[in-house]
Design a protein around this motif. Structure first.
Motif, PDB file in Angstrom:
ATOM      1  N   PRO A 191       0.845  -1.190   0.000  1.00 15.94           N
ATOM      2  CA  PRO A 191       0.000   0.000   0.000  1.00 15.94           C
ATOM      3  C   PRO A 191       0.887   1.249   0.000  1.00 15.94           C
ATOM      4  CG  PRO A 191       0.053  -0.978   2.179  1.00 15.94           C
ATOM      5  CD  PRO A 191       0.750  -1.939   1.265  1.00 15.94           C
ATOM      6  N   VAL A 192       0.339   2.347  -0.466  1.00 15.17           N
ATOM      7  CA  VAL A 192       1.133   3.570  -0.597  1.00 15.17           C
ATOM      8  C   VAL A 192       1.776   3.946   0.737  1.00 15.17           C
ATOM      9  CG1 VAL A 192       1.086   6.007  -1.190  1.00 15.17           C
ATOM     10  CG2 VAL A 192      -0.355   4.388  -2.459  1.00 15.17           C
ATOM     11  N   GLY A 193       3.111   4.062   0.725  1.00 16.56           N
ATOM     12  CA  GLY A 193       3.851   4.471   1.912  1.00 16.56           C
ATOM     13  C   GLY A 193       4.034   3.393   2.953  1.00 16.56           C
ATOM     14  N   LYS A 194       3.538   2.178   2.671  1.00 17.84           N
ATOM     15  CA  LYS A 194       3.626   1.104   3.675  1.00 17.84           C
ATOM     16  C   LYS A 194       4.070  -0.205   3.032  1.00 17.84           C
ATOM     17  CE  LYS A 194      -0.085   3.218   6.410  1.00 17.84           C
ATOM     18  NZ  LYS A 194      -1.444   3.026   6.987  1.00 17.84           N
ATOM     19  N   ASP A 195       5.051  -0.098   2.171  1.00 21.25           N
ATOM     20  CA  ASP A 195       5.564  -1.244   1.424  1.00 21.25           C
ATOM     21  C   ASP A 195       6.318  -2.181   2.374  1.00 21.25           C
ATOM     22  OD1 ASP A 195       7.165  -2.980  -0.122  1.00 21.25           O
ATOM     23  OD2 ASP A 195       7.218  -1.567  -1.788  1.00 21.25           O
ATOM     24  N   ILE A 196       5.802  -3.395   2.577  1.00 23.47           N
ATOM     25  CA  ILE A 196       6.440  -4.337   3.500  1.00 23.47           C
ATOM     26  C   ILE A 196       7.859  -4.673   3.053  1.00 23.47           C
ATOM     27  CG2 ILE A 196       6.411  -6.726   4.326  1.00 23.47           C
ATOM     28  CD1 ILE A 196       3.428  -6.617   4.486  1.00 23.47           C
ATOM     29  N   PHE A 197       8.041  -4.896   1.758  1.00 19.49           N
ATOM     30  CA  PHE A 197       9.370  -5.244   1.259  1.00 19.49           C
ATOM     31  C   PHE A 197      10.363  -4.109   1.533  1.00 19.49           C
ATOM     32  CE2 PHE A 197       6.358  -7.337  -1.753  1.00 19.49           C
ATOM     33  CZ  PHE A 197       6.548  -8.634  -1.319  1.00 19.49           C
ATOM     34  N   ALA A 198       9.935  -2.870   1.278  1.00 19.24           N
ATOM     35  CA  ALA A 198      10.804  -1.714   1.509  1.00 19.24           C
ATOM     36  C   ALA A 198      11.134  -1.570   2.992  1.00 19.24           C
ATOM     37  CB  ALA A 198      10.134  -0.444   0.991  1.00 19.24           C
ATOM     38  N   GLN A 199      10.147  -1.873   3.844  1.00 16.56           N
ATOM     39  CA  GLN A 199      10.384  -1.772   5.283  1.00 16.56           C
ATOM     40  C   GLN A 199      11.428  -2.796   5.748  1.00 16.56           C
ATOM     41  OE1 GLN A 199       6.390  -2.346   6.692  1.00 16.56           O
ATOM     42  NE2 GLN A 199       5.788  -0.203   6.373  1.00 16.56           N
ATOM     43  N   VAL A 200      11.324  -4.013   5.218  1.00 11.94           N
ATOM     44  CA  VAL A 200      12.286  -5.059   5.591  1.00 11.94           C
ATOM     45  C   VAL A 200      13.673  -4.696   5.067  1.00 11.94           C
ATOM     46  CG1 VAL A 200      12.913  -7.491   5.318  1.00 11.94           C
ATOM     47  CG2 VAL A 200      10.513  -6.850   5.679  1.00 11.94           C
ATOM     48  N   ILE A 201      13.742  -4.188   3.835  1.00 16.21           N
ATOM     49  CA  ILE A 201      15.032  -3.775   3.252  1.00 16.21           C
ATOM     50  C   ILE A 201      15.649  -2.654   4.077  1.00 16.21           C
ATOM     51  CG2 ILE A 201      16.087  -2.628   1.261  1.00 16.21           C
ATOM     52  CD1 ILE A 201      14.073  -4.167  -0.498  1.00 16.21           C
ATOM     53  N   GLN A 202      14.813  -1.723   4.500  1.00 13.30           N
ATOM     54  CA  GLN A 202      15.302  -0.605   5.316  1.00 13.30           C
ATOM     55  C   GLN A 202      15.848  -1.103   6.654  1.00 13.30           C
ATOM     56  OE1 GLN A 202      12.306   2.349   6.140  1.00 13.30           O
ATOM     57  NE2 GLN A 202      13.763   3.809   7.025  1.00 13.30           N
ATOM     58  N   LEU A 203      15.160  -2.055   7.261  1.00 17.97           N
ATOM     59  CA  LEU A 203      15.626  -2.615   8.534  1.00 17.97           C
ATOM     60  C   LEU A 203      16.935  -3.364   8.332  1.00 17.97           C
ATOM     61  CD1 LEU A 203      15.247  -3.358  11.521  1.00 17.97           C
ATOM     62  CD2 LEU A 203      13.832  -5.305  10.767  1.00 17.97           C
ATOM     63  N   ARG A 204      17.005  -4.157   7.297  1.00 18.21           N
ATOM     64  CA  ARG A 204      18.245  -4.910   7.010  1.00 18.21           C
ATOM     65  C   ARG A 204      19.426  -3.966   6.833  1.00 18.21           C
ATOM     66  NH1 ARG A 204      18.397  -6.818   1.090  1.00 18.21           N
ATOM     67  NH2 ARG A 204      18.851  -4.572   0.971  1.00 18.21           N
ATOM     68  N   ASP A 205      19.203  -2.932   6.021  1.00 20.12           N
ATOM     69  CA  ASP A 205      20.298  -1.990   5.748  1.00 20.12           C
ATOM     70  C   ASP A 205      20.681  -1.194   6.989  1.00 20.12           C
ATOM     71  OD1 ASP A 205      20.231  -2.918   3.190  1.00 20.12           O
ATOM     72  OD2 ASP A 205      19.156  -1.188   2.348  1.00 20.12           O
ATOM     73  N   ALA A 206      19.706  -0.900   7.853  1.00 18.30           N
ATOM     74  CA  ALA A 206      20.001  -0.170   9.092  1.00 18.30           C
ATOM     75  C   ALA A 206      20.909  -1.005   9.997  1.00 18.30           C
ATOM     76  CB  ALA A 206      18.703   0.174   9.812  1.00 18.30           C
ATOM     77  N   LEU A 207      20.686  -2.319  10.019  1.00 14.76           N
ATOM     78  CA  LEU A 207      21.517  -3.191  10.845  1.00 14.76           C
ATOM     79  C   LEU A 207      22.908  -3.381  10.253  1.00 14.76           C
ATOM     80  CD1 LEU A 207      18.932  -5.970  11.825  1.00 14.76           C
ATOM     81  CD2 LEU A 207      19.804  -4.120  13.268  1.00 14.76           C
TER      82      LEU A 207
END
Length: 306
Positions: A191-207
């Protein structure tokens, strides 16, 4: 009026033929098991039986549609449940990685695990049943999501099928009743602004951030966003379960209606063996009595009247 010997013989033959025809019809009903063989047997009954047959056919089609819908919904529920499990695991890894006590190397290991779960998420989003993708809307023959990877094979983004994955699949489950049986992949995963894949990628990259630039607050933000997405998946699974329960109830009711109409149709068109055997025995007795009377009549010659 004078009744001649020929008249008596003719009447006897007519009556014997009539009884014989009745017995023949009864024999046909006994052998076929059908009370109504042609419209003239029972004009009203044949109309009623046709109505019952039409209704049974419609009910059986609704039941078949429901069986197909249930198969689709249960498959969807299984995918959603597995998606929940994966998100729970990612959330757990994120919480552990967000601790200030973790070293850069330890967070890197957790990030690698999350990357594997990301692969699992894409696979789940592309789940198919009997060769049809269940989260692809009406585009069931094309994978709804495609993973974009860098030269190292790491997923950098996930794109939806450009043909669209938000179509609704409906099934007719009763007279003037339809039900949408699919979950929309875009509303669920992107959904707009709530992309699960993008959220997981962001978490992975943050770690994977170096120790010097690592921000625990960024991990916390990622986890908050993922929790919102997890809640969305749970709600969708709950709605799917509600539909499954409703269809199970409707299918049970249809089964009872089919059984009732089948019994009524059987009562209407099938032979009542107990009744027809009694009637057949009665006609057979009449036939034998008529034969005996005929035999006596034929024995009477001119000598009997001299």
């Amino acid at each position: 009026m004078r009744v001649t010997h020929n008249t008596l013989s003719r009447n006897l033959l007519v009556n014997l033929n009539d009884v014989s025809n009745k017995m023949q019809k009864m024999q046909t009903k006994i052998s076929s098991g059908k009370r109504i063989e042609k419209p003239s047997d029972d004009p009203v009954g044949i109309t009623q039986s046709m109505n019952f047959k039409t209704n049974i056919t419609e009910l059986e089609q609704y039941s078949a549609n429901i069986s197909e819908a249930l198969y689709w919904l249960k498959s969807t529920s299984s995918v959603l449940s597995n998606t929940e499990d994966v998100l729970f695991e990612i959330n757990d890894l994120g919480n552990r990685g967000g601790s200030d006590l973790m070293t850069e190397g330890q967070r890197g290991v957790l990030a690698d695990q999350i990357d594997q779960y990301l692969e699992d998420l894409v696979d789940l989003a592309n789940s198919n049943v009997s060769g049809k993708y269940i989260l692809g809307g009406t585009q069931t023959l094309t994978a709804p999501f495609s993973a974009v990877k860098n030269a190292g094979g790491t997923i950098t983004s996930v794109t939806p099928n450009p043909e669209g994955i938000n179509g609704e699949i409906e099934r007719v489950i009763g007279k003037n009743q339809t039900m949408v049986v699919n979950s929309k992949g875009d509303e669920l995963f992107q959904p707009v602004g709530k992309d699960i894949f993008a959220q997981v990628i962001q978490l992975r990259d943050a770690l994977r951030e170096p120790q010097a630039t690592f921000e625990a607050s960024e991990v916390e933000t990622c986890l908050d966003n993922l929790n919102t997405s997890l809640e969305r998946v749970i709600n969708e699974n709950s709605n799917t379960g509600t539909k499954i329960c409703r269809l199970d109830f409707i299918d049970h009711r249809l089964g009872l209606e089919i059984l009732q109409d089948t019994e009524k149709l059987s009562d209407l068109q099938d032979t009542d063996y107990a009744e027809i055997l009694i009637k057949y025995q009665a006609q057979e007795n009449i036939y034998q009595i008529a034969l005996n009377m005929g035999a006596r009549l034929i024995q009477n010659t001119l000598l009997n009247y001299i």
